[in-house]
Write an enzyme that holds these catalytic residues in place. Structure first.
Site, PDB file in Angstrom:
ATOM      1  N   ASP A  34       0.813  -1.222   0.000  1.00 10.77           N
ATOM      2  CA  ASP A  34       0.000   0.000   0.000  1.00 10.77           C
ATOM      3  C   ASP A  34       0.845   1.269   0.000  1.00 10.77           C
ATOM      4  OD1 ASP A  34       1.011  -0.031   2.546  1.00 10.77           O
ATOM      5  OD2 ASP A  34      -0.929   0.061   3.574  1.00 10.77           O
ATOM      6  N   GLY A  35       2.179   1.113  -0.064  1.00 11.29           N
ATOM      7  CA  GLY A  35       3.062   2.271  -0.142  1.00 11.29           C
ATOM      8  C   GLY A  35       3.669   2.701   1.170  1.00 11.29           C
ATOM      9  N   GLN A  90       8.940  27.556   5.757  1.00 10.52           N
ATOM     10  CA  GLN A  90       7.652  28.023   6.296  1.00 10.52           C
ATOM     11  C   GLN A  90       7.842  28.211   7.801  1.00 10.52           C
ATOM     12  OE1 GLN A  90       4.765  28.458   4.393  1.00 10.52           O
ATOM     13  NE2 GLN A  90       3.507  29.128   6.104  1.00 10.52           N
ATOM     14  N   LYS A 182      18.384  45.297  -5.731  1.00 11.63           N
ATOM     15  CA  LYS A 182      17.440  45.600  -6.812  1.00 11.63           C
ATOM     16  C   LYS A 182      17.125  47.093  -6.824  1.00 11.63           C
ATOM     17  CE  LYS A 182      15.082  41.117  -6.919  1.00 11.63           C
ATOM     18  NZ  LYS A 182      13.787  40.415  -6.796  1.00 11.63           N
ATOM     19  N   ARG A 184      14.650  49.796  -8.858  1.00 11.38           N
ATOM     20  CA  ARG A 184      13.544  49.950  -9.811  1.00 11.38           C
ATOM     21  C   ARG A 184      13.744  51.244 -10.603  1.00 11.38           C
ATOM     22  NH1 ARG A 184       9.057  47.417 -10.700  1.00 11.38           N
ATOM     23  NH2 ARG A 184       9.320  46.130  -8.810  1.00 11.38           N
TER      24      ARG A 184
END
EC number: 2.7.6.1
Length: 283
Positions: A34-35, A90, A182, A184
């Site tokens: 079933d894994g 996270q 960065k 802009r």
């Protein structure tokens, strides 16, 4: 000290055992129809000090780590080394109702002590229910670059957050280092360039803790080459390199990718085994 390698860190466990003058413990890994994952520690570890080495890039690897810890019941001491910890990015809520995945994962892992390597956010260590230490592979990366034959390389962090890592990599070698910024120019025009140093005529090494999709890195490589860098190399601790990340980076003009074996990939040219072995010797 018995060294046990999980399914995601077999080579690293073997290298660590060798560095400690021993052999890795034999384990069986299989799957039921079933894994579901089956594992068994084939050697005797009762009343022994053991160290499990297992990265957790996938859910299955995390389950394997929990099973290995459980299988070590009866050992005198259980140390866990998580070279690469999945879900570590996270580390806070970005939207209401989200799980703090790094905290949820850390709370499930209990042992005598835990070691991580260049974990994405050090505050995650506070969520483990046992003592946890983060090891820094920066010196290994620095030594590799120093011995690579690159003439007067310039180390560049892709953003301000990676500056600390770049400084540690450069320490003791006298490498010039900077970070990308960065700017802009208009509503839809952004220029990425080094903040303080000129890359013209330099061998540039972009350094970060991990490379995942490679999208941001690829754009940075194009910009650096357009600004006059002779070539651009990438160095990271964790080569996550999802899907076609490596292809995307080489298409952008990367000369080569240098990474450690916290994740076992083709780009894993240097091993963190000596770092782990030294930490275990101090126990």
């Amino acid at each position: 000290m018995k060294i046990i390698g999980g399914p995601a860190s077999q080579l690293l466990a073997s290298r660590t055992a060798r560095a400690l003058g021993t052999e890795p413990v034999l384990c069986e890994f299989n799957r039921f129809p079933d894994g579901e994952l089956y594992l068994r520690i084939a050697d005797e570890i009762e009343n022994e000090k053991v160290t499990i080495i297992q990265s957790t890039p996938t859910d299955s690897d995390f389950v394997a780590l929990l099973q290995l810890i459980d299988a070590c019941e009866g050992a005198a001491e259980i140390n866990v080394v998580i070279p690469y910890m999945g879900y570590a990015r996270q580390d806070k809520k970005f939207k209401p109702g989200e799980s703090i995945s790094a905290r949820a994962i850390a709370r499930c892992i209990n042992a005598s002590r835990i070691f991580t390597i260049n974990i994405h956010e050090r505050s995650i260590l506070d969520h483990f229910p046992c003592p946890a230490v983060n090891l820094d592979a920066a010196s290994l990366v620095g030594e590799y670059i120093a011995g690579s034959g690159l003439e007067n390389p310039m180390l560049v962090a892709p953003d301000e957050g990676a500056q600390g890592l770049v400084k540690n990599v450069a320490a003791g070698h006298g490498f010039d280092h900077d970070h990308l910024q960065k700017t802009r120019l208009s509503g839809d025009t952004v220029v990425i360039k080094t903040k303080n140093l000129d890359v013209t005529g330099r061998h540039v090494v972009l350094v970060d803790d991990m490379i995942a999709t490679g999208g941001t890195m690829a754009e940075s490589v194009r910009m650096l080459k357009a600004q006059g860098a002779i070539d651009v190399h990438l160095a990271c601790v964790h080569p996550v390199l999802t899907r076609n990340a490596a292809l995307r980076l080489f298409n952008a003009g990367v000369k080569d990718i240098i990474a450690t074996d916290t994740l076992e990939k083709a780009e894993s040219l240097l091993s963190v085994a000596p770092l782990i072995a030294e930490a275990l010797k101090r126990l």
